[in-house]
Design an enzyme around this catalytic site. Structure first.
Site, PDB file in Angstrom:
ATOM      1  N   CYS A  64       0.832  -1.208   0.000  1.00  6.13           N
ATOM      2  CA  CYS A  64       0.000   0.000   0.000  1.00  6.13           C
ATOM      3  C   CYS A  64       0.867   1.259   0.000  1.00  6.13           C
ATOM      4  O   CYS A  64       0.367   2.342  -0.229  1.00  6.13           O
ATOM      5  CB  CYS A  64      -0.942   0.002   1.195  1.00  6.13           C
ATOM      6  SG  CYS A  64      -0.089   0.032   2.769  1.00  6.13           S
ATOM      7  N   ASP A 122       2.303   2.579   2.567  1.00 12.63           N
ATOM      8  CA  ASP A 122       2.185   3.349   3.799  1.00 12.63           C
ATOM      9  C   ASP A 122       3.425   3.189   4.685  1.00 12.63           C
ATOM     10  O   ASP A 122       4.058   2.142   4.696  1.00 12.63           O
ATOM     11  CB  ASP A 122       0.938   2.930   4.573  1.00 12.63           C
ATOM     12  CG  ASP A 122      -0.329   3.384   3.861  1.00 12.63           C
ATOM     13  OD1 ASP A 122      -0.202   4.171   2.913  1.00 12.63           O
ATOM     14  OD2 ASP A 122      -1.422   2.953   4.249  1.00 12.63           O
ATOM     15  N   CYS A 179      -2.893   4.986   6.051  1.00 15.89           N
ATOM     16  CA  CYS A 179      -4.348   5.007   6.003  1.00 15.89           C
ATOM     17  C   CYS A 179      -4.954   5.247   7.389  1.00 15.89           C
ATOM     18  O   CYS A 179      -4.252   5.230   8.397  1.00 15.89           O
ATOM     19  CB  CYS A 179      -4.860   3.686   5.438  1.00 15.89           C
ATOM     20  SG  CYS A 179      -4.692   2.343   6.615  1.00 15.89           S
ATOM     21  N   CYS A 200      -2.703  -3.336   8.437  1.00 17.41           N
ATOM     22  CA  CYS A 200      -2.346  -1.967   8.844  1.00 17.41           C
ATOM     23  C   CYS A 200      -1.869  -1.953  10.295  1.00 17.41           C
ATOM     24  O   CYS A 200      -0.981  -1.180  10.661  1.00 17.41           O
ATOM     25  CB  CYS A 200      -3.532  -1.033   8.691  1.00 17.41           C
ATOM     26  SG  CYS A 200      -4.420  -1.249   7.140  1.00 17.41           S
TER      27      CYS A 200
HETATM   28 FE1  FES Z   1      -1.611   0.579   4.156  1.00 15.53          FE
HETATM   29 FE2  FES Z   1      -3.519   0.546   5.891  1.00 15.53          FE
HETATM   30  S1  FES Z   1      -3.719   0.415   3.758  1.00 15.53           S
HETATM   31  S2  FES Z   1      -1.427   0.622   6.246  1.00 15.53           S
END
Ligand code: FES
Length: 145
Positions: A33, A35, A59, A103
């Site tokens: 993702c 992140d 997110c 996450c």
């Molecule tokens: Fe990447 Fe939640 S979608 S940490």
């Protein structure tokens, strides 16, 4: 789909920011993702986590889990902090949707990475702490809940 606690920690996250000259800093990312999570720990001479802050480029679920994780580790010993799993964080938040479970791993891994940084800087070994992954994307598929 999100619990009230998740919404609360997402809208009003605790312990956001950074700590200057922190005892340990850990950064992890999730390749899928994209992140990123960074955790700062302030650990006193008795091995108690006096302060903790986080910053995320992630997110909403990552924000909420990190906020809760920082609340859970604050005031704890290193060993206690090490034992706080993403499952414990999710329970404290009254659950997360399945697609968002990964996450919560960012916070757990970032705490481990910060503890690792602290141990390396101070040349100590923390029982049960393994070299953290900096990218949790690869493991994700193998986790079964
Ligand atoms: Fe990447 Fe939640 S979608 S940490």
């Amino acid at each position: 789909m999100y619990s009230e606690k998740v919404m609360d920690h997402f809208s009003n996250p605790r312990n956001v920011g950074e700590i200057e000259n922190a005892s340990g800093v850990g950064t992890v990312g999730n390749a899928k993702c994209g992140d990123i999570m960074r955790i700062y720990l302030d650990i006193n001479e008795s091995g108690i986590i006096d302060d903790v802050k986080f910053k995320t480029f992630g997110c909403g679920a990552a924000v909420a889990t990190s906020s809760m994780a920082t609340e859970l580790v604050k005031g704890k010993t290193i060993q206690e902090a090490l034992n706080i799993t993403n499952k414990a964080v999710m329970e404290a938040l009254d659950g997360l949707p399945k697609a968002k479970i990964h996450c919560s791993l960012l916070a757990e891994e970032a705490i481990h990475a910060a503890l690792w940084d602290y141990a390396t800087k101070n040349n100590i070994k923390i029982e049960g702490l393994e070299k953290p992954k900096t990218d949790i994307g690869e493991e994700e598929e193998e986790i079964n809940y």
